[in-house]
Write a protein that holds these residues in place. Structure first.
Motif, PDB file in Angstrom:
ATOM      1  N   TRP A 183       0.823  -1.223   0.000  1.00 29.37           N
ATOM      2  CA  TRP A 183       0.000   0.000   0.000  1.00 29.37           C
ATOM      3  C   TRP A 183       0.853   1.267   0.000  1.00 29.37           C
ATOM      4  CZ3 TRP A 183      -0.766  -3.827   3.833  1.00 29.37           C
ATOM      5  CH2 TRP A 183       0.048  -3.693   4.967  1.00 29.37           C
ATOM      6  N   ILE A 184       2.166   1.120   0.239  1.00 26.50           N
ATOM      7  CA  ILE A 184       3.012   2.323   0.231  1.00 26.50           C
ATOM      8  C   ILE A 184       3.370   2.678  -1.212  1.00 26.50           C
ATOM      9  CG2 ILE A 184       5.273   3.266   0.920  1.00 26.50           C
ATOM     10  CD1 ILE A 184       5.153   1.684   3.446  1.00 26.50           C
ATOM     11  N   VAL A 679      -6.979  -2.908   2.805  1.00 27.05           N
ATOM     12  CA  VAL A 679      -6.534  -4.000   3.683  1.00 27.05           C
ATOM     13  C   VAL A 679      -5.773  -3.406   4.876  1.00 27.05           C
ATOM     14  CG1 VAL A 679      -5.042  -6.027   3.864  1.00 27.05           C
ATOM     15  CG2 VAL A 679      -6.464  -5.703   1.828  1.00 27.05           C
ATOM     16  N   LEU A 680      -4.949  -2.387   4.600  1.00 24.45           N
ATOM     17  CA  LEU A 680      -4.216  -1.727   5.686  1.00 24.45           C
ATOM     18  C   LEU A 680      -5.193  -1.135   6.711  1.00 24.45           C
ATOM     19  CD1 LEU A 680      -1.646  -0.406   7.005  1.00 24.45           C
ATOM     20  CD2 LEU A 680      -2.058   1.546   5.517  1.00 24.45           C
ATOM     21  N   LEU A 681      -6.261  -0.502   6.227  1.00 23.05           N
ATOM     22  CA  LEU A 681      -7.229   0.103   7.150  1.00 23.05           C
ATOM     23  C   LEU A 681      -7.871  -0.966   8.037  1.00 23.05           C
ATOM     24  CD1 LEU A 681      -8.932   2.754   4.818  1.00 23.05           C
ATOM     25  CD2 LEU A 681      -7.268   3.171   6.633  1.00 23.05           C
ATOM     26  N   ILE A 690     -13.470   2.798   7.222  1.00 24.63           N
ATOM     27  CA  ILE A 690     -14.018   1.783   6.332  1.00 24.63           C
ATOM     28  C   ILE A 690     -15.515   2.007   6.164  1.00 24.63           C
ATOM     29  CG2 ILE A 690     -14.415  -0.688   6.099  1.00 24.63           C
ATOM     30  CD1 ILE A 690     -11.678  -0.825   7.826  1.00 24.63           C
ATOM     31  N   ARG A 691     -16.179   2.354   7.285  1.00 24.40           N
ATOM     32  CA  ARG A 691     -17.617   2.651   7.193  1.00 24.40           C
ATOM     33  C   ARG A 691     -17.850   3.835   6.264  1.00 24.40           C
ATOM     34  NH1 ARG A 691     -17.930   1.632  12.516  1.00 24.40           N
ATOM     35  NH2 ARG A 691     -18.085   3.822  13.091  1.00 24.40           N
ATOM     36  N   LEU A 692     -16.987   4.848   6.400  1.00 27.41           N
ATOM     37  CA  LEU A 692     -17.153   6.038   5.555  1.00 27.41           C
ATOM     38  C   LEU A 692     -17.013   5.695   4.080  1.00 27.41           C
ATOM     39  CD1 LEU A 692     -15.179   8.668   7.642  1.00 27.41           C
ATOM     40  CD2 LEU A 692     -17.595   8.780   7.084  1.00 27.41           C
ATOM     41  N   ILE A 693     -16.024   4.833   3.746  1.00 27.02           N
ATOM     42  CA  ILE A 693     -15.846   4.519   2.330  1.00 27.02           C
ATOM     43  C   ILE A 693     -17.076   3.786   1.842  1.00 27.02           C
ATOM     44  CG2 ILE A 693     -14.417   3.468   0.537  1.00 27.02           C
ATOM     45  CD1 ILE A 693     -12.268   2.988   2.425  1.00 27.02           C
TER      46      ILE A 693
END
Length: 696
Positions: A183-184, A679-681, A690-693
């Protein structure tokens, strides 16, 4: 985004699924917030013990930790009750003893029978010329010797958990590491030389020297970045969700603003001008504004805030300014009143005290749009309060507003712009942590006409001189704050209680001259004491730190702070800013109780040397650490497990721009890197994001 990705399941399984962890141990682990294998991965060792094998302990400088193969010799059970159980052992060149207190013969004879070979590891000390290993850390048959690593990581523990249990559990968690996509940003990763996530996690749990435990060890640095990046990504998501809700464009006409500016006795500073422009541009844009106005004590935030409120009024709407307490709401009202008169706008106050008819009249006027600017406490947000056309909400950041509250707040004003003001200069790295979802305007100049405050450092042994100084000042009609560190006498710290200081000063300076205000008082008494001081009825106000917030008494020109050495720098700076608001020369006396430590002296000198709140805050951060600077418990600053905000401040800025860039190029996080970031989140338990997305 229905739920946790399958590849993370093993890391979020029950702890009992790990080697050597039963239900009881799992309960103990819960005390240190370890509830799943992933929590063990992020519980990093803080030290390392060299357990490399040696042939003999001969020639070692004792005391030392040694790991050596021995032949078990004679057992010597304790002679008297409470004595020691000793076992003679020999390595390749010399002999020593293993010593056990409360050793049970039967157990030891079974574990280390005479004539057997064992690998023992532990601290060796000389006692009466004899080398002894008291309670070895490890005592293993040779075929199990590989259980001890050459360098053994040392973990923070809780009662009921030994290093051995912890080590075993961590090793067991490490055996489940999934292979996760990166993810970086590849360019950043290469530039920094960071390892893959999996390799980094393995490396941090296998330190081979003290250097491997430093924040700049590559594995640790990478995991710290992951943490900061996930946090900034959460804020970036919140920001994009906020931005996706269209705001309203409020165009300034300048008609009202120009009236105020022409009535001012001075020109606004460049910093004020810049902030007003940034805010006006945000308000004119169709998106909702979400901006932080950061300004030191006395940098002129009130004028900037009022100009912003006028933009809302010029555009045909209303503005509201929220304060945490009634006293502060009244003060904002007093500060804004003269400006409102210049502009010819209607300003009104709404607090919990408004009842019945009066309250109803105010609410009707608000709903009709007859009140242009409302100042209030959070009573403003009760169900029955509705605005005609609310366009701007200003929050005085004394009550900490987290991302969530900022979102709720905006619901009230149909898509109103939001400006949060804070008088605490926050170092940049912390500002990014706490307000990473906001744009920031900084007031870093003092308006003309504010006199510098003289700051002196004195020992409490010179108390009588200080009181003489006060007596003279009072006779000249001046007022003084006297701040004491704590109210109730606590046994632990011998602090002069505010009560005692109050009685003492009253005895010396006379009845009716001295007032008292502290945290344990009923609010009505507190308000009365403050009011008496504000009107000048009392000349000296003895207080605990309750006065640091926003009180404005221009006639007060002396600030005495007792035991200044135990306050935080930022807090001292805030307190000092309570004086120097009028025309008189002001002084701040920092009194310390000798002997003063080196660090204590350094901190007080920073204050004597500087009135720049941002410089003071940076110094404070270096000297005390992030948690203390903003009082982590109530500040909404997340506690990072690996990242070290003081030493890795630069990473935070990188993380913020990286997170914003990713959200801009891939708002729904559906590219390969976007999916890896999701996945990192999950991995870092950023469930809110995650809920926001999934909503967004």
């Amino acid at each position: 985004m229905s739920g946790r990705p399958e590849q993370l399941f093993p890391l979020f399984a029950g702890l009992e699924t790990l080697q050597g962890v039963g239900p009881k141990t799992a309960e103990h682990f819960a005390q240190i917030q370890v509830t799943a294998p992933r929590d063990l991965l992020f519980s990093l060792p803080y030290s390392v013990v060299d357990r490399r094998r040696r042939d003999t302990i001969r020639g070692l400088e004792l005391p030392a930790t040694a790991t050596v193969e021995v032949t078990i010799g004679r057992h010597r059970p304790a002679r008297a009750k409470g004595g020691a159980y000793r076992i003679d052992v020999s390595d390749q060149e010399t002999e020593f003893q293993l010593v056990f207190f409360h050793g049970r013969s039967r157990y030891l004879e079974a574990q280390v029978p005479e004539g057997s070979r064992r690998l023992v590891s532990g601290k060796i000390e000389l006692f009466d010329g004899l080398a002894q290993m008291v309670h070895p850390d490890h005592m293993l048959p040779l075929e199990e010797a590989h259980d001890i690593p050459e360098f053994e990581p040392v973990y923070r523990l809780t009662s009921g958990i030994t290093q051995k249990t912890m080590f075993k559990a961590v090793q067991s968690a490490l055996s489940r590491l999934p292979d996760l996509a990166e993810w970086i940003d590849p360019g950043l990763k290469q530039k920094r030389g960071w390892p893959e996530w999996q390799a980094a996690v393995q490396a941090v749990h296998a330190p081979a020297s003290l250097d491997d435990l430093q924040p700049d060890a590559l594995g640790r640095e990478r995991l710290a970045y992951d943490e900061l990046f996930a946090h900034q990504l959460t804020l970036a998501i919140a920001r994009s969700v906020e931005r996706a809700q269209s705001g309203r464009s409020s165009q300034a006409t300048g008609k009202l603003q120009s009236k105020v500016l022409s009535a001012l006795p001075y020109r606004p500073t460049n910093a004020q001008g810049r902030a007003i422009e940034e805010i006006s541009a945000d308000m004119a844009a169709p998106r909702r504004m979400n901006r932080l106005l950061q300004g030191d004590v006395g940098s002129g935030k009130t004028l900037v805030a009022f100009m912003a409120l006028l933009v809302a009024v010029e555009a045909g709407g209303q503005g509201v300014m929220m304060a945490p307490t009634e006293i502060l709401a009244r003060q904002h009202l007093e500060g804004l009143q003269p400006l409102a008169q210049d502009a010819g706008v209607v300003l009104e106050l709404l607090t919990g005290r408004d009842k019945g008819k009066e309250r109803k009249a105010k609410l009707d006027a608000l709903a009709r749009g007859d009140i242009h600017i409302l100042v209030g406490t959070h009573a403003v947000f009760q169900q029955d309060v509705s605005f005609h056309d609310l366009r701007l909400v200003i929050v005085d950041e004394q009550h900490r507003f987290g991302v969530r509250q900022r979102m709720e707040l905006a619901e009230k004003g149909q898509r109103a712009d939001v400006l949060v003001m804070t008088a605490t200069p926050i170092p940049r790295s912390l500002a990014l942590t706490q307000y990473g979802d906001m744009e920031v305007s900084v007031l870093d100049e003092k308006p003309p006409g504010r006199k510098p405050i003289k700051t002196a450092i004195l020992s409490t042994e010179r108390m009588s001189e200080v009181i003489d100084h006060l007596r003279r000042a009072i006779s000249e009609g001046r007022q003084c704050y006297w701040v004491c560190p704590l109210v109730e006498e606590s046994e632990v710290m011998d602090l002069t209680a505010a009560e005692d200081r109050f009685k003492h000063l009253r005895a010396v300076l006379g009845e009716g001259v001295v007032g008292l205000v502290h945290g344990q008082m009923p609010p009505a008494e507190k308000d009365a004491a403050m009011a008496a001081f504000q009107t000048g009825e009392t000349r000296v106000l003895v207080a605990t730190t309750v006065i640091e917030v926003g009180v404005n008494v221009p006639n007060a020109s002396i600030m005495v702070i007792e035991r200044a050495e135990i306050f935080g720098l930022a807090q001292l700076h805030q307190l000092r800013g309570r004086v120097g608001r009028g025309t008189a020369e002001s002084t701040c006396l920092l009194m310390y109780q000798p002997p003063l430590t080196e660090g204590g002296r350094k901190r007080l000198e920073v204050l004597r040397e500087s009135e720049d709140g941002f410089r003071i805050a940076e110094t404070d951060l270096q000297m005390r650490g992030a948690g203390d600077v903003i009082g982590t418990a109530q500040s909404g600053v997340p506690r990072f497990k690996i990242a070290d905000l003081e030493r890795q401040a630069d990473l935070m800025a990188v993380a913020q721009s990286d997170a914003r860039a990713l959200m801009t190029s891939d708002p729904s996080l559906t590219s390969d890197r976007g999916r890896a970031a999701r996945v990192l989140l999950w991995l870092l338990r950023q469930d809110e994001a995650i809920r926001l997305i999934s909503v967004g």
